[in-house]
Design a protein around this motif. Structure first.
Motif, mmCIF file in Angstrom:
data_model
loop_
_atom_site.group_PDB
_atom_site.id
_atom_site.type_symbol
_atom_site.label_atom_id
_atom_site.label_comp_id
_atom_site.label_asym_id
_atom_site.label_seq_id
_atom_site.Cartn_x
_atom_site.Cartn_y
_atom_site.Cartn_z
ATOM 1 N N GLN B 63 32.871 30.618 15.294
ATOM 2 C CA GLN B 63 31.759 30.353 16.216
ATOM 3 C C GLN B 63 30.852 29.251 15.686
ATOM 4 O O GLN B 63 30.495 28.313 16.398
ATOM 5 C CB GLN B 63 30.921 31.625 16.373
ATOM 6 N N LEU B 64 30.474 29.425 14.432
ATOM 7 C CA LEU B 64 29.504 28.489 13.855
ATOM 8 C C LEU B 64 30.038 27.065 13.806
ATOM 9 O O LEU B 64 29.344 26.120 14.158
ATOM 10 C CB LEU B 64 29.094 28.943 12.446
ATOM 11 N N SER B 66 32.098 25.726 15.627
ATOM 12 C CA SER B 66 32.291 25.071 16.918
ATOM 13 C C SER B 66 30.945 24.640 17.511
ATOM 14 O O SER B 66 30.897 24.064 18.597
ATOM 15 C CB SER B 66 33.053 25.979 17.885
ATOM 16 N N THR B 67 29.859 24.898 16.751
ATOM 17 C CA THR B 67 28.571 24.351 17.200
ATOM 18 C C THR B 67 28.267 23.098 16.395
ATOM 19 O O THR B 67 28.572 23.011 15.206
ATOM 20 C CB THR B 67 27.411 25.341 16.965
ATOM 21 N N SER B 69 25.356 22.056 15.537
ATOM 22 C CA SER B 69 24.229 22.158 14.613
ATOM 23 C C SER B 69 24.690 22.625 13.235
ATOM 24 O O SER B 69 24.096 22.267 12.224
ATOM 25 C CB SER B 69 23.159 23.104 15.173
ATOM 26 N N TYR B 70 25.782 23.431 13.197
ATOM 27 C CA TYR B 70 26.270 23.856 11.887
ATOM 28 C C TYR B 70 26.846 22.672 11.113
ATOM 29 O O TYR B 70 26.652 22.547 9.914
ATOM 30 C CB TYR B 70 27.315 24.968 12.030
#
Ligand SMILES: Nc1ncnc2c1ncn2[C@@H]1O[C@H](COP(=O)(O)OP(=O)(O)OP(=O)(O)O)[C@@H](O)[C@H]1O
Ligand SMILES: [Mg+2]
Lengths: 261, 269
Positions: B63-64, B66-67, B69-70
Motif C-alpha cells: 500500500q505504502l 504505491s503512494t 508520498s512514501y
C-alpha cells in the motif's frame, strides 16, 4: 704520492663505507645493529654480504639506499655522502613490494613514469625488461596473479628499468624454493653480465653467495661486525656447472667456520 | 546421517564452502525467523497492535509504496544520507590521509577527533536545532557530526596500514614525498578506504533516522514517528524494514563497485 693514488681509486668506488656504526634507540635500550664496519664495492662488481640473522645486513643495505641514517662513520656512493634515497640506487627487497594496483608492465614503468618519459620510450623500456625476465606473457597481469619467483623477477626488472648505478638486493630469493631459486640466480648472473650493473647482494645462503659474487663480506652478529672479506672470483663455475668442487668446498667450509665463531 | 568427514569438511576454519550451501544457510535463517514471527501472530501470543503479522506488514508495504508520498519520504531520506555522507567523506578522507601520513597532522587531527567521537551525535541534536532549525541543513549536520570524526580516525588507520616497504620501494625508484603520497599511498589505501566508507555509510543511515525521529517533517524516520502517534505498528515495521533494505542495497552496491574498481586487490600483499 701513494695517498694520491688511493684517493683517486676511492673516488671511483661505487660504494665506500668507512667505520660505519648504527645504533637503534628503542624505548627500553640501545641496540648496536652495526659496529664499525668498513667495506667497499667497485663499479660493475658483484659483492655479497653473508651473515647470520640479525647481524645488520638489512640495516646496512637500508643505509646505503638512504632509507635509514647511520649513527657514526661514512657511507658514500661514487664519492658522495648518502643523504637520502635516490634513483641511482635501485633496491630489491626481502619481502614482495610490487605495487599491487599496477600491472606488471606498469610496475616496471614506475620509475620512467616518475621521470615523465614519453609513452613510447617507457614502452620500449618495459618491453626490454619484460623480455629480460621472461615475463612478456604476463605484462598485463596484476602482482596477485604471479608466483613468488615471478614477483621477484618483476621487482628486479622494475629496479633495473630505472637504470640505477647500483642495485641493492636484500635476500631477494630468500622466500623461493630451491629450483626457482637456482633459476633466478642464473638469470641474475646473466643480467649482471649484460647490464654491467654494480650489485650488492645480501644472503645468508653461503653457496648462493659463492655462486653469484666476485667478492664476499662475512659478518658476525651482536653487534654486527665484519669478520672477513673473501675473493670468490676463482672461476669455480662454468655457467651453472661447478668445475672446481675442491676449491668450492674449501671456500664454503672456511665461511662456515667463520660464521660459527 | 552425515559422515563426520563431510561435517568436518563444512566446518573448516575460514575455508570456503560451496556457494549453494552458503545461500541455503542464509535463506533458511530468514525463512525461519519469518515462520516464527508468523506463528507467534497466528497463536495470538502477542497482540497484533504490538506485533502485526507478516502478512499485514507486507500488505501495508505494498500500500505504502504505491503512494507517491512514501516515495517522497524515501527520496528525501536518501538525499539526506548522501549529503551528510558526502560532506563527511569529502572533508574527512583528505584529513584522515594527512593524519595517517604526517605525524604533525596526526597530532592536530586525531586527539581532537578521538575526543569528539565520544560525544554522542544525538546529544548534538538540540544544539543543531538551535543553530540550524529543522531544515535540511540540520539533518545533514547531524549525520555529518555522527560520521565525520569516526571516518577521519578510520581513514588515518587505513593510511597507516599501507605497507611501509611499498613506500620504501617508491623512494628507491626516485619518488619524492608528494609522488609517494599521490602515486603510492593513495592507491594502496583505496580498497581499505572503500571498506571504511561502506561502514561509515551504515552509520550515516543510523544518524539519519535519529535526526528524522526528532527534527523532521518528512523522511522515513518521520514516517515512523508519525505512525507511532496513532499506534500504527504495521507502518513502523515497514519503515524499519525499508530502511534496512535500502541500507542493504547500498551496502551491496559498495561491494560490487569495490570489485569493479579494485580487481587487483586481494591475495597476499
Ligand atoms: N627499526 C629498528 N628498531 C630497532 N632495532 C632494529 C630496527 N631494525 C633492526 N633492528 C635491530 O638491528 C639488528 C639488525 O637487524 P637487521 O634487520 O639489519 O638484520 P639482518 O641481518 O637483515 O637479519 P635477517 O637475516 O634476519 O634479515 C637486529 O638486532 C634488529 O633487532
Ligand atoms: Mg634482513
Amino acid at each position: 704520492m701513494a695517498a694520491e693514488v688511493e684517493s683517486i681509486t676511492e673516488a671511483q668506488r661505487a660504494i665506500d663505507v668507512v667505520h660505519l656504526t648504527k645504533i637503534y634507540h628503542t624505548t627500553k635500550k640501545e641496540i648496536k645493529a652495526i659496529d664499525d664496519v668498513s667495506l667497499h664495492v667497485d663499479p660493475h662488481e658483484f659483492v655479497s654480504i653473508v651473515g647470520p640473522s640479525g647481524c645488520g645486513k638489512s640495516t646496512l643495505l637500508k643505509i646505503l639506499a638512504g632509507l635509514d641514517e647511520l649513527t657514526e662513520g661514512e657511507a658514500k656512493i661514487f664519492g658522495e655522502g648518502i643523504t637520502g634515497p635516490g634513483e641511482d640506487r635501485g633496491m630489491v627487497f626481502q619481502a614482495y613490494t610490487l605495487f599491487p594496483w599496477l600491472s606488471v608492465r606498469k610496475n616496471i614503468e614506475f620509475g620512467p613514469r616518475l621521470k615523465k618519459m614519453p609513452v613510447k620510450q617507457k614502452r620500449e623500456i618495459s618491453d626490454y625488461f619484460l623480455k629480460m625476465v621472461n615475463l612478456e606473457n604476463f605484462a598485463n597481469a596484476y602482482p596477485k596473479e604471479l608466483s613468488g619467483g615471478m614477483k621477484q623477477r618483476v621487482a628486479i626488472a622494475r629496479a633495473l628499468a630505472n637504470n640505477p648505478k647500483v642495485l641493492l638486493m636484500d635476500e631477494p630469493f630468500g622466500a623461493l624454493d630451491a629450483q626457482t631459486r637456482s633459476d633466478m640466480q642464473q638469470l641474475l648472473l646473466q643480467i649482471w653480465k649484460r647490464e654491467k650493473t654494480t650489485i650488492v647482494f645480501i644472503t645468508h645462503d653461503i653457496e648462493e653467495a659463492i655462486f653469484l659474487s666476485q667478492r664476499i663480506y662475512i659478518m658476525h652478529s651482536h653487534p654486527g661486525r665484519l669478520a672477513d672479506e673473501l675473493n670468490a672470483d676463482l672461476g669455480l663455475f662454468d655457467g651453472s656447472e661447478l668445475v672446481k668442487p675442491a676449491e668450492f668446498l674449501k671456500l664454503k667450509d672456511y665461511i662456515v667456520s667463520l660464521l660459527k665463531k | 546421517m552425515k559422515s563426520p568427514g563431510q561435517l568436518s569438511k563444512i566446518f573448516k576454519i575460514r575455508e570456503d564452502i560451496p556457494s549453494k550451501w552458503y545461500w541455503a544457510g542464509a535463506i533458511v535463517t530468514f525463512v525461519l525467523i519469518l515462520l516464527i514471527w508468523d506463528l507467534v501472530c497466528r497463536l495470538s501470543l502477542i497482540q497484533s497492535i504490538f506485533l502485526p503479522s507478516p502478512e499485514f506488514v507486507f500488505t501495508t508495504f505494498i500500500q505504502l509504496i504505491s503512494t507517491g508520498s512514501y516515495w517522497n519520504d524515501i527520496g528525501i531520506s536518501i538525499y539526506r544520507v548522501f549529503m551528510g555522507f558526502l560532506l563527511a567523506a569529502v572533508i574527512g578522507v583528505p584529513l584522515g590521509i594527512l593524519a595517517g601520513t604526517f605525524k604533525l597532522s596526526d597530532s592536530i587531527i586525531i586527539p581532537l577527533s578521538e575526543f569528539i567521537r565520544y560525544m554522542p551525535a544525538p546529544a548534538f541534536i538540540p544544539l543543531v536545532m538551535v543553530w540550524a532549525g529543522i531544515g535540511e541543513t540540520a539533518k545533514i549536520l547531524i549525520i555529518f557530526i555522527g560520521s565525520f570524526f569516526q571516518l577521519v580516525i578510520m581513514v588515518a588507520d587505513d593510511t597507516r596500514a599501507v605497507n611501509k616497504d611499498l613506500i620504501y620501494a617508491a623512494y628507491t625508484l626516485g619518488a619524492k614525498r608528494w609522488n609517494t603520497l599521490i602515486k603510492v599511498i593513495v592507491p594502496a589505501l583505496m580498497p581499505r578506504l572503500f571498506i571504511t566508507l561502506r561502514l561509515i555509510m551504515g552509520w550515516a543511515w543510523t544518524y539519519l533516522v535519529v535526526a528524522e525521529l526528532v527534527a523532521a517533517d518528512s523522511g522515513l524516520g518521520y514516517s515512523i514517528m508519525k505512525a507511532q502517534r496513532f499506534m500504527n505498528t504495521n507502518i513502523i515495521f515497514v519503515g524499519i524494514l525499508v530502511i534496512g533494505l535500502l541500507g542493504l542495497i547500498i551496502d551491496r552496491l559498495f561491494v560490487l563497485l569495490g570489485r569493479v574498481l579494485f580487481p587487483w586487490s586481494g591475495g597476499d600483499r
